[in-house]
Design a protein around this motif. Structure first.
Motif, short mmCIF file in Angstrom:
data_model
loop_
_atom_site.label_atom_id
_atom_site.label_comp_id
_atom_site.label_asym_id
_atom_site.label_seq_id
_atom_site.Cartn_x
_atom_site.Cartn_y
_atom_site.Cartn_z
N GLU A 42 62.65 5.40 28.22
CA GLU A 42 61.25 5.70 28.53
C GLU A 42 60.37 4.47 28.34
N SER A 43 60.62 3.71 27.25
CA SER A 43 59.84 2.49 27.03
C SER A 43 60.14 1.44 28.10
N ILE A 101 66.83 0.35 27.80
CA ILE A 101 65.63 -0.22 28.40
C ILE A 101 65.89 -0.56 29.86
N ALA A 118 62.11 -5.43 23.00
CA ALA A 118 61.23 -4.39 22.46
C ALA A 118 60.58 -4.83 21.16
N ALA A 136 58.71 -4.26 25.56
CA ALA A 136 58.57 -2.81 25.59
C ALA A 136 58.24 -2.32 24.18
N GLU A 137 57.82 -1.09 24.08
CA GLU A 137 57.48 -0.55 22.77
C GLU A 137 58.72 -0.32 21.91
N GLU A 138 59.77 0.26 22.51
CA GLU A 138 60.96 0.60 21.75
C GLU A 138 62.20 0.38 22.61
N THR A 141 64.27 2.19 24.19
CA THR A 141 64.56 3.47 24.83
C THR A 141 64.35 3.34 26.33
N GLN A 201 58.19 2.48 31.23
CA GLN A 201 56.76 2.19 31.11
C GLN A 201 56.48 0.69 31.15
N ALA A 202 57.33 -0.08 30.50
CA ALA A 202 57.14 -1.53 30.48
C ALA A 202 57.26 -2.12 31.89
#
Length: 304
Positions: free
Chosen positions: A194-195, A222, A151, A188-190, A192, A198-199
């Motif tokens: 959710e990230s 993640i 991330a 990934a963004e973070e 988490t 999305q990734a």
């Protein structure tokens, strides 16, 4: 369900992993447990919640009281004004905060931040062996197409793409084995779920049928999100893609498929932190010490 209720449920689940401790005698004093993150952010990082609970239990078992100071809840004056006989600082701290806490001149141990160069005791995780063991496991299974998903940042703010030891070590080991593929390196963004979800959606969209045969993922959160994205696209785990996370949070064994991961002993870290603090109480030779806690690879249903 409110975040407060969710947090209580997570804490209850974590407590089931530990023996119950009861103080039977007069306490030895109160320890300030300083956390590098906000209380509201614990829900998104079950690893640090479980580490905090392990430290709480260790202190209680050793007949100490404790008080939590989450990010934003403490400053030097508040800690200095209270009768805390020692400090355990948990999480990732920057130099400014380290120096502020050091300036209190109380016995102190950092957990997860390497403060040996600051002449302060610390307990850290052995990232090097963790990444080497995981990479070698996949290579031994005949998998050389290995993706890496870490991330850009975490809620601790100090762990970024540039200084993430997992990112650096995973890339280095794959390069040494001459199997590193820059097209299989993702961010990934973070840290988490959710990230991660999305990734992995973006990865599937980009690579299509050319996905790597396995992913090393920087955290279980993640990884859990990434597995959801793969399942929604009917990409079978581990038949088509193996997934290995990091931290071995309590929920890792209960997701479907159960998550292979690198186990970090929160109890071992808590015990080491307390022992270092207790040695300071005993006025031992004050040469700073760094304790590195080993890890183990837990293979479950999400990987070969």
């Amino acid at each position: 369900m409110s975040q407060s209720t969710q947090k209580n449920i997570f804490e209850a689940a974590e407590q089931l992993s530990y023996d119950k401790y009861k103080t039977k005698h007069k306490t030895n004093g109160t320890i300030a447990v300083v956390l590098s993150y906000k209380e509201s952010e614990e829900l998104y990082d079950a690893y640090f919640m479980s580490l905090r609970i392990a430290i709480d239990n260790r202190l209680t078992d050793s007949n100490y009281r404790f008080k939590h100071f989450f990010q934003g809840d403490y400053d030097a004056k508040k800690l200095e004004a209270q009768s805390y006989i020692g400090i355990i600082a948990v999480g990732f701290f920057g130099k400014k905060t380290i120096q502020i806490l050091k300036g209190l001149q109380k016995p102190i141990v950092f957990v997860s931040t390497d403060t040996l160069l600051d002449n302060l005791d610390c307990v850290v995780t052995d990232f090097t062996s963790s990444v080497a063991r995981t990479t070698n496991h996949l290579l031994d299974k005949g998998i050389s197409e290995i993706g890496i998903l870490v991330a850009k940042r975490s809620h601790h703010h100090l762990i970024t793409y540039e200084n993430d030891p997992q990112r650096f070590l995973a890339k280095s080991f794959l390069e040494c084995e001459e199997v590193f593929n820059p097209d299989y390196f993702f961010i990934a963004e973070e840290y988490t779920a959710e990230s991660g979800y999305q990734a992995m959606q973006e990865i599937i969209h980009t690579l299509g049928s050319k996905l790597p045969k396995a992913f090393l993922i920087g955290s279980d959160a993640i990884a859990i999100g990434a597995m959801r994205a793969l399942s929604e696209q009917r990409i079978t785990i581990p038949e088509q893609v193996s997934i290995i996370g990091f931290n071995d949070i309590t929920s890792a064994k209960y997701v479907n498929p159960s998550l292979s991961t690198v186990h970090i002993s929160r109890y071992g870290m808590a015990k080491a932190a307390f022992n270092l603090l207790n040695e300071q109480f005993q006025k031992r030779d004050m040469v700073p010490r760094k304790v590195t806690i080993g890890t183990s690879l837990i293979i479950r249903k999400s990987s070969v």
